[in-house]
Design a protein around this motif. Structure first.
Motif, short mmCIF file in Angstrom:
data_model
loop_
_atom_site.label_atom_id
_atom_site.label_comp_id
_atom_site.label_asym_id
_atom_site.label_seq_id
_atom_site.Cartn_x
_atom_site.Cartn_y
_atom_site.Cartn_z
N ASP A 1 -11.85 5.65 23.38
CA ASP A 1 -11.08 4.70 22.58
C ASP A 1 -11.60 4.52 21.17
N GLY A 2 -12.76 5.12 20.86
CA GLY A 2 -13.37 4.93 19.56
C GLY A 2 -14.15 6.15 19.14
N CYS A 3 -14.70 6.11 17.94
CA CYS A 3 -15.48 7.22 17.40
C CYS A 3 -16.70 7.47 18.28
N VAL A 4 -16.79 8.68 18.80
CA VAL A 4 -17.88 9.05 19.71
C VAL A 4 -19.24 8.82 19.06
N GLU A 5 -19.41 9.29 17.83
CA GLU A 5 -20.71 9.19 17.16
C GLU A 5 -21.04 7.76 16.77
N CYS A 6 -20.07 7.03 16.24
CA CYS A 6 -20.32 5.63 15.86
C CYS A 6 -20.75 4.81 17.07
N LEU A 7 -20.05 5.01 18.19
CA LEU A 7 -20.39 4.25 19.39
C LEU A 7 -21.75 4.66 19.97
N ALA A 8 -22.20 5.89 19.66
CA ALA A 8 -23.50 6.37 20.13
C ALA A 8 -24.63 5.97 19.19
N GLY A 9 -24.30 5.28 18.07
CA GLY A 9 -25.33 4.81 17.16
C GLY A 9 -25.58 5.69 15.96
N PRO B 1 -23.51 3.50 10.76
CA PRO B 1 -23.45 2.05 10.88
C PRO B 1 -22.73 1.53 12.13
N GLY B 2 -22.03 2.41 12.85
CA GLY B 2 -21.43 1.99 14.11
C GLY B 2 -20.05 1.40 14.04
N TRP B 3 -19.33 1.59 12.93
CA TRP B 3 -17.97 1.07 12.82
C TRP B 3 -17.13 2.03 11.99
N TRP B 4 -15.79 1.86 12.06
CA TRP B 4 -14.87 2.75 11.38
C TRP B 4 -13.69 1.99 10.83
N LEU B 5 -12.99 2.63 9.88
CA LEU B 5 -11.74 2.08 9.37
C LEU B 5 -10.58 2.55 10.26
N HIS B 6 -10.39 3.86 10.34
CA HIS B 6 -9.33 4.44 11.17
C HIS B 6 -9.91 5.56 12.01
N LEU B 7 -9.19 5.92 13.07
CA LEU B 7 -9.66 6.96 13.99
C LEU B 7 -8.78 8.20 13.91
N ARG B 8 -9.44 9.35 14.15
CA ARG B 8 -8.77 10.65 14.18
C ARG B 8 -9.12 11.35 15.48
N ARG B 9 -8.17 12.18 15.96
CA ARG B 9 -8.33 12.90 17.22
C ARG B 9 -8.31 14.40 16.94
N CYS B 10 -9.28 15.12 17.45
CA CYS B 10 -9.30 16.58 17.32
C CYS B 10 -8.21 17.15 18.21
N ALA B 11 -7.35 17.99 17.63
CA ALA B 11 -6.25 18.57 18.38
C ALA B 11 -6.69 19.73 19.27
N ALA B 12 -7.94 20.17 19.14
CA ALA B 12 -8.45 21.25 19.97
C ALA B 12 -9.17 20.73 21.21
N CYS B 13 -9.98 19.68 21.05
CA CYS B 13 -10.81 19.24 22.17
C CYS B 13 -10.68 17.76 22.52
N GLY B 14 -9.96 16.99 21.70
CA GLY B 14 -9.76 15.57 21.99
C GLY B 14 -10.84 14.65 21.45
N HIS B 15 -11.83 15.20 20.76
CA HIS B 15 -12.92 14.39 20.18
C HIS B 15 -12.33 13.31 19.28
N SER C 1 -19.03 6.95 7.88
CA SER C 1 -19.68 8.14 8.41
C SER C 1 -18.81 9.40 8.45
N GLN C 2 -17.52 9.29 8.36
CA GLN C 2 -16.61 10.43 8.28
C GLN C 2 -16.85 11.46 9.39
N HIS C 3 -16.99 10.97 10.62
CA HIS C 3 -17.33 11.85 11.74
C HIS C 3 -16.23 12.83 12.14
N ALA C 4 -14.96 12.49 12.00
CA ALA C 4 -13.87 13.37 12.45
C ALA C 4 -13.87 14.69 11.68
N THR C 5 -13.91 14.62 10.37
CA THR C 5 -13.90 15.84 9.57
C THR C 5 -15.18 16.63 9.78
#
Length: 119
Positions: A18-26, A29-43, A52-56
């Motif tokens: 339901d949330g950013c994998v990396e942010c939730l793992a610490g 800073p542990g928070w996000w503005l919006h979420l993105r879903r990888c169309a290949a693996c669902g990340h 943190s710009q984890h999706a890109t």
């Protein structure tokens, strides 16, 4: 995007949560503005406006070029290699984070001055 399923899109993959994998793992800073879903693996990762710009980062490191929005009411595909919007197949639900989850999120992790931290 052609209907023959462009490489990099798996129309059977489900979201990683339901949330950013990396942010939730610490990671970060542990928070996000919006979420993105990888169309290949669902990340699920945070958007490029998030601190943190984890999706890109995931897309580039994994070689998975297509991201989709994981926000309610949005259904676009973004190719991180060409930096262009594209059409794509319907992905399995859920297609967004829970409506009860705030934006920015997650609840209790977003600083009061969050707007100062956006890219």
């Amino acid at each position: 995007m052609p209907n023959d399923l462009t490489p990099g899109v798996d129309p059977t993959t489900t979201p990683s949560g339901d949330g950013c994998v990396e942010c939730l793992a610490g990671d970060g800073p542990g928070w996000w503005l919006h979420l993105r879903r990888c169309a290949a693996c669902g990340h699920i990762g945070c958007c490029d406006s998030s601190p943190s710009q984890h999706a890109t980062r995931h897309a580039h490191e994994a070689g998975h070029p297509y991201l989709t929005s994981f926000e309610p009411g949005e259904s676009w595909f973004w190719n991180v290699e060409t930096e262009q919007y594209d059409d794509g197949p319907q992905l399995p639900p859920p297609t967004s984070h829970p409506a009860s989850q705030p934006t920015p999120g997650p609840l209790g992790k977003v600083p009061g001055d969050w707007e100062r931290h956006l890219h």
